[in-house]
Write a protein that holds these residues in place. Sequence first.
Motif, PDB file in Angstrom:
ATOM      1  N   MET A  46     -10.276  -7.284  -1.803  1.00 14.44           N
ATOM      2  CA  MET A  46      -9.028  -6.199  -1.242  1.00 14.44           C
ATOM      3  C   MET A  46      -8.517  -6.332  -2.308  1.00 14.44           C
ATOM      4  SD  MET A  46      -6.564  -6.397   2.271  1.00 14.44           S
ATOM      5  CE  MET A  46      -5.662  -8.186   1.592  1.00 14.44           C
ATOM      6  N   PHE A  47      -7.880  -7.940  -2.477  1.00 12.48           N
ATOM      7  CA  PHE A  47      -7.025  -8.059  -4.717  1.00 12.48           C
ATOM      8  C   PHE A  47      -6.939  -7.546  -5.289  1.00 12.48           C
ATOM      9  CE2 PHE A  47      -5.551 -12.660  -1.956  1.00 12.48           C
ATOM     10  CZ  PHE A  47      -4.681 -12.002  -1.240  1.00 12.48           C
ATOM     11  N   GLN A  48      -7.992  -7.356  -5.377  1.00 13.37           N
ATOM     12  CA  GLN A  48      -9.294  -6.863  -7.075  1.00 13.37           C
ATOM     13  C   GLN A  48      -8.591  -5.064  -6.718  1.00 13.37           C
ATOM     14  OE1 GLN A  48     -10.262  -7.695  -9.679  1.00 13.37           O
ATOM     15  NE2 GLN A  48     -10.449  -5.806  -9.949  1.00 13.37           N
ATOM     16  N   ALA A  49      -7.963  -4.633  -5.297  1.00 16.11           N
ATOM     17  CA  ALA A  49      -7.567  -2.863  -5.298  1.00 16.11           C
ATOM     18  C   ALA A  49      -6.417  -3.370  -6.202  1.00 16.11           C
ATOM     19  CB  ALA A  49      -7.849  -2.839  -3.743  1.00 16.11           C
ATOM     20  N   TYR A  50      -5.660  -4.079  -4.844  1.00 15.04           N
ATOM     21  CA  TYR A  50      -4.154  -3.661  -5.768  1.00 15.04           C
ATOM     22  C   TYR A  50      -4.233  -4.703  -7.162  1.00 15.04           C
ATOM     23  CZ  TYR A  50      -2.680  -3.384  -0.209  1.00 15.04           C
ATOM     24  OH  TYR A  50      -1.992  -3.389   0.668  1.00 15.04           O
ATOM     25  N   GLY A  51      -4.840  -5.585  -7.204  1.00 15.25           N
ATOM     26  CA  GLY A  51      -4.484  -5.931  -9.329  1.00 15.25           C
ATOM     27  C   GLY A  51      -4.472  -7.051  -9.362  1.00 15.25           C
ATOM     28  N   PHE A  52      -3.982  -7.276  -8.023  1.00 13.15           N
ATOM     29  CA  PHE A  52      -4.190  -8.901  -8.396  1.00 13.15           C
ATOM     30  C   PHE A  52      -4.852 -10.467  -7.839  1.00 13.15           C
ATOM     31  CE2 PHE A  52      -2.065  -8.257  -5.028  1.00 13.15           C
ATOM     32  CZ  PHE A  52      -1.913  -9.317  -3.987  1.00 13.15           C
ATOM     33  N   ALA A  53      -6.500 -10.007  -7.980  1.00  9.78           N
ATOM     34  CA  ALA A  53      -7.587 -11.189  -7.565  1.00  9.78           C
ATOM     35  C   ALA A  53      -7.795 -12.037  -8.805  1.00  9.78           C
ATOM     36  CB  ALA A  53      -8.638  -9.910  -7.771  1.00  9.78           C
ATOM     37  N   ASP A  54      -7.418 -11.349 -10.243  1.00 11.37           N
ATOM     38  CA  ASP A  54      -7.435 -12.225 -10.956  1.00 11.37           C
ATOM     39  C   ASP A  54      -6.173 -13.061 -11.589  1.00 11.37           C
ATOM     40  OD1 ASP A  54      -9.605 -10.957 -12.063  1.00 11.37           O
ATOM     41  OD2 ASP A  54      -8.780  -9.848 -13.835  1.00 11.37           O
ATOM     42  N   LYS A  55      -4.576 -13.260 -11.017  1.00  7.59           N
ATOM     43  CA  LYS A  55      -4.335 -13.734 -10.985  1.00  7.59           C
ATOM     44  C   LYS A  55      -4.323 -15.201  -9.479  1.00  7.59           C
ATOM     45  CE  LYS A  55       0.062 -12.154 -11.521  1.00  7.59           C
ATOM     46  NZ  LYS A  55       1.294 -11.194 -10.978  1.00  7.59           N
ATOM     47  N   VAL A  56      -4.782 -14.309  -8.211  1.00  5.91           N
ATOM     48  CA  VAL A  56      -5.194 -15.569  -7.445  1.00  5.91           C
ATOM     49  C   VAL A  56      -6.231 -16.934  -8.029  1.00  5.91           C
ATOM     50  CG1 VAL A  56      -5.586 -16.169  -4.782  1.00  5.91           C
ATOM     51  CG2 VAL A  56      -3.999 -13.612  -5.880  1.00  5.91           C
ATOM     52  N   MET A  57      -7.092 -15.716  -8.879  1.00 10.61           N
ATOM     53  CA  MET A  57      -8.005 -16.839  -9.279  1.00 10.61           C
ATOM     54  C   MET A  57      -7.591 -17.706 -10.733  1.00 10.61           C
ATOM     55  SD  MET A  57     -11.630 -14.579  -9.752  1.00 10.61           S
ATOM     56  CE  MET A  57     -10.990 -13.245 -10.373  1.00 10.61           C
ATOM     57  N   ALA A  58      -7.102 -17.897 -11.630  1.00 11.33           N
ATOM     58  CA  ALA A  58      -5.955 -18.471 -12.328  1.00 11.33           C
ATOM     59  C   ALA A  58      -5.087 -19.295 -11.528  1.00 11.33           C
ATOM     60  CB  ALA A  58      -5.115 -17.838 -13.545  1.00 11.33           C
TER      61      ALA A  58
ATOM     62  N   PHE B 236      -4.553  -3.544   6.152  1.00  5.76           N
ATOM     63  CA  PHE B 236      -5.065  -2.762   4.892  1.00  5.76           C
ATOM     64  C   PHE B 236      -5.796  -1.742   5.580  1.00  5.76           C
ATOM     65  CE2 PHE B 236      -8.576  -2.886   1.384  1.00  5.76           C
ATOM     66  CZ  PHE B 236      -8.064  -2.259   0.512  1.00  5.76           C
ATOM     67  N   ASN B 237      -6.625  -1.264   6.774  1.00 11.63           N
ATOM     68  CA  ASN B 237      -7.233   0.020   7.628  1.00 11.63           C
ATOM     69  C   ASN B 237      -6.124   0.639   7.583  1.00 11.63           C
ATOM     70  OD1 ASN B 237      -7.804   0.787  10.477  1.00 11.63           O
ATOM     71  ND2 ASN B 237      -9.723  -0.261  10.344  1.00 11.63           N
ATOM     72  N   LEU B 238      -5.149  -0.060   8.485  1.00  8.87           N
ATOM     73  CA  LEU B 238      -3.591   1.063   8.890  1.00  8.87           C
ATOM     74  C   LEU B 238      -3.291   1.627   8.317  1.00  8.87           C
ATOM     75  CD1 LEU B 238      -1.642   2.252  11.345  1.00  8.87           C
ATOM     76  CD2 LEU B 238      -1.152   0.350  10.421  1.00  8.87           C
ATOM     77  N   GLY B 239      -2.729   1.304   6.401  1.00 11.21           N
ATOM     78  CA  GLY B 239      -2.513   2.147   5.530  1.00 11.21           C
ATOM     79  C   GLY B 239      -2.835   3.768   5.417  1.00 11.21           C
TER      80      GLY B 239
ATOM     81  N   TYR C 288       0.645  -0.849  -0.210  1.00 16.97           N
ATOM     82  CA  TYR C 288      -0.027  -0.085  -0.106  1.00 16.97           C
ATOM     83  C   TYR C 288       0.610   1.388  -0.248  1.00 16.97           C
ATOM     84  CZ  TYR C 288      -4.410   2.712   0.741  1.00 16.97           C
ATOM     85  OH  TYR C 288      -5.603   3.052   0.610  1.00 16.97           O
ATOM     86  N   LEU C 289       1.333   1.254   1.317  1.00  9.10           N
ATOM     87  CA  LEU C 289       2.115   1.970   1.716  1.00  9.10           C
ATOM     88  C   LEU C 289       3.738   3.094  -0.438  1.00  9.10           C
ATOM     89  CD1 LEU C 289       3.259   2.373   4.981  1.00  9.10           C
ATOM     90  CD2 LEU C 289       1.664   3.456   4.007  1.00  9.10           C
TER      91      LEU C 289
END
Length: 625
Positions: free
Chosen positions: A80-92, A361-364, A46-47
Motif C-alpha cells: 500500500m505504501f508503494q501506491a502512496y510513493g514512500f515504500a522505498d523511504k520506509v525500507m531505507a 485505504f478501503n474507504l478512501g 488519499y483524499l
Amino acid sequence: MQYHLNGFRAGDPELHPAAREQGEVPEVLDVLIVGCGPAGLTLAAYLAGFPEITTRIVERKAGPLERGQADGISCRSMEMFQAYGFADKVMAQGYDVRETTFWKPDAEDPSRITRNGWIPDVEEGLSEMPHMILNQARVHDMYLEVMEKSPSRLVPDYALQLVDLVVDDGAEEYPVTVTLERCDPGREGERVVLRARYVVGCDGARSQVRRAIGRELVGDSANHAWGVMDVLCNTDFPDIRRKSLIQSAEEGTLLIIPREGGYLVRFYIEVDKLNEGERVKSRNIQVEDLIGAAQRILRPYALDVKDVVWWSVYEIGQRLTDKFDDAEGDVLPHVFIAGDACHTHSPKAGQGMNVSMGDAFNLGWKLVSVLTGRAAPDLLRSYSEERQAVAQDLIDFDREWSRIISERPEGAGGDAPRFQEAFIKNGRYTAGMSVTYPPSALTGGAAHQGLARGFAIGARFHSAPVVRLADSKPIHLGHVIGVAARWTIFAFAPEEDRGLPGGAIAGLCDFLGSAGSPVLRVTPEGADPDAVIDLRAVFAAGVHDLAYEEMPEGLKPRKGRFGLMDHEKIFGTDPARDIYAMRGIDRAEGALVIVRPDQYVAHVLPTGDHAGLAAFFEGVFLSAR
C-alpha cells in the motif's frame, strides 16, 4: 514516476501544483476526518490528491506524534505504501525483518533459555515487499509529507476536538453537523460549527464519533497484563538484532523486536495475570518492573538498559463494533469509523496499525468515487460490510494468538514450542495476506478463476515482475496502481498474440473504443482516457519479440493539455521470472484481471468476454455521459 504531462515542471516532481491553499476550517465541507492516527492519515493522504473534494482532518493533540505506539509494518501495508510513493523511504529508514528466532527453557537447566530454531520471517514469494519495523511517528510523517505536497496542500488542524455530532438524514447536501472545540493555549473553549457530507471517526478506542452514532465496542479482556518498552541497551543475548519469541519456564514470555537505526529495540514483556475484573493500573507497574522481568526471562544472558525511550503497560482485550457506519435500514451512511474506533486488540500480532490503515485505504477510493459522481452513494455500504468481517477475523486470530503465547511450556525439552508452530502456521495472516473479500457488486464470481489461478478473486493483486516495452525497464506490475481511485484492467494476451489486428488484445482495444465501451461510459468528457479505468497489456513474450509501433492505439492513449502519448501501458515478460508461470496465467487463452483501486482483484474474465467486462462495470459505475 510520470510528470511534465501538462508542461515542464522544475523542482521536486512530488510537489504538485497547488489547487488552493488551506485556510480556516470552512463552514461546509465534503469530508471531515477526526483523528490523526494511522487510519486518519491514510485516508487524508488519499483524499488530498483530489482538490475538488473539500477535506479537513482535525486532531485534539497539539501536534504530530513523536514516539512510541505501533511499529510493525506488514508486507501488505508496504504494498500500500508503494501506491502512496514512500515504500522505498520506509525500507531505507526501517528495520527489515528477515528471520524470527524461538527460545525455550533449556532441558538440562529450565532456569536458563536456549534457542530452539529460526525461520524466515516471511514466506518466500509471498510479496515483493519485506516486513518492516519503523516508529509509527515516522509513518505519520510520510503521510503528512504526501498531504503537504498534494494539490490540496492539506495539513491537520491540531488542538481541535469533537464535542458533538448530529446527523440529519433529511438534509440533502450536508447532513452531518459537527461541533469542534479548540484546545490550543489562548483559544481554549472556542467552538467551531461546520456541516459535512461525510465524517470519518479515526479517533481511537475512546472514539467520540463512535459514541455519537450509537455504536459500542463489545468484547472482553483476557486478564493478562503486558508491558512494552523501547530501549537502548547492551546485552550478550545473541539474537538482540533478530525478531525473537522467548518462553521461559517460570518468568513468562518475552518478544524482542529490533527497531530502526541499529541500536533501538522493543521488548514486549508478560507481566502478570490479572484477577477477574481487575484493571492493570491497580498493579502500579513501573518501568523498573518491566526491566527486571526482561532480565529474569533472558537468563543466563545479561541485559543492561541504558535509556528507556518509551514504555507502557496494557491489558490484552479484544473488542469490536457490529457496524462501521451509521447506516440503518434504507438510510445510507454518512458517518464512518475506522481503526481503533471500531476494533481493539493486543499489539503483539503486529496488526493494529496495519488493519487500521487497510480500513482507510478501503474507504478512501469509495468516498472519491461517490463524491466525484463516478458511483452511487450505495457503494459506501460496502465499507462496513467488507471491513467489519476483516476485523472479526483479526479479533479471532488475536484471541487465539494471545492465549498461545501466554501458555506455560509443557516441558523443558521436546519439540518446538506451540507458539513456534502457531507462528509458522499463521505467517500469511501476520504478513497481511489473509484478507479475501466475498462475491459482491465489487467482487465477481470464480467461474473463470482458472484463467489466472495466481490472482485469486477477492484477494490482493499479487504483483510479479514484467518488462516495459517502450524502454525495456523491469518493473513490478502491481506498482502501476497508485492512489488515484482508478480501476485497472490487466489484459494478459494469449501466447501467440503480439498485439496485431485480429488478436485478442487488438479486439479488446477496439471494443473499449466503441460505443459499448465501459471505459467511455464512465470517463467524464475532457478527462484523460485512463482517468477512471486504466488499461494495461502484458504479452507472453520478451520485449525484443514485440513491436511497439504495431501495438493498438488504445494502448497508447493521448493525455493532458498537449495530448501527449502515454508510453507506459504495454509490458513483456521478464525472461528470468515469467509472470505467466508465476501467477498461473492460461497461456493459450490469456485473461482479463480487473483490479480495484485498493489493489484487490475484482474479477477474472476471458480476454474476449467484452459483454462480461461491460456488465461488471455496469454494476460499479454511474454513467458519466
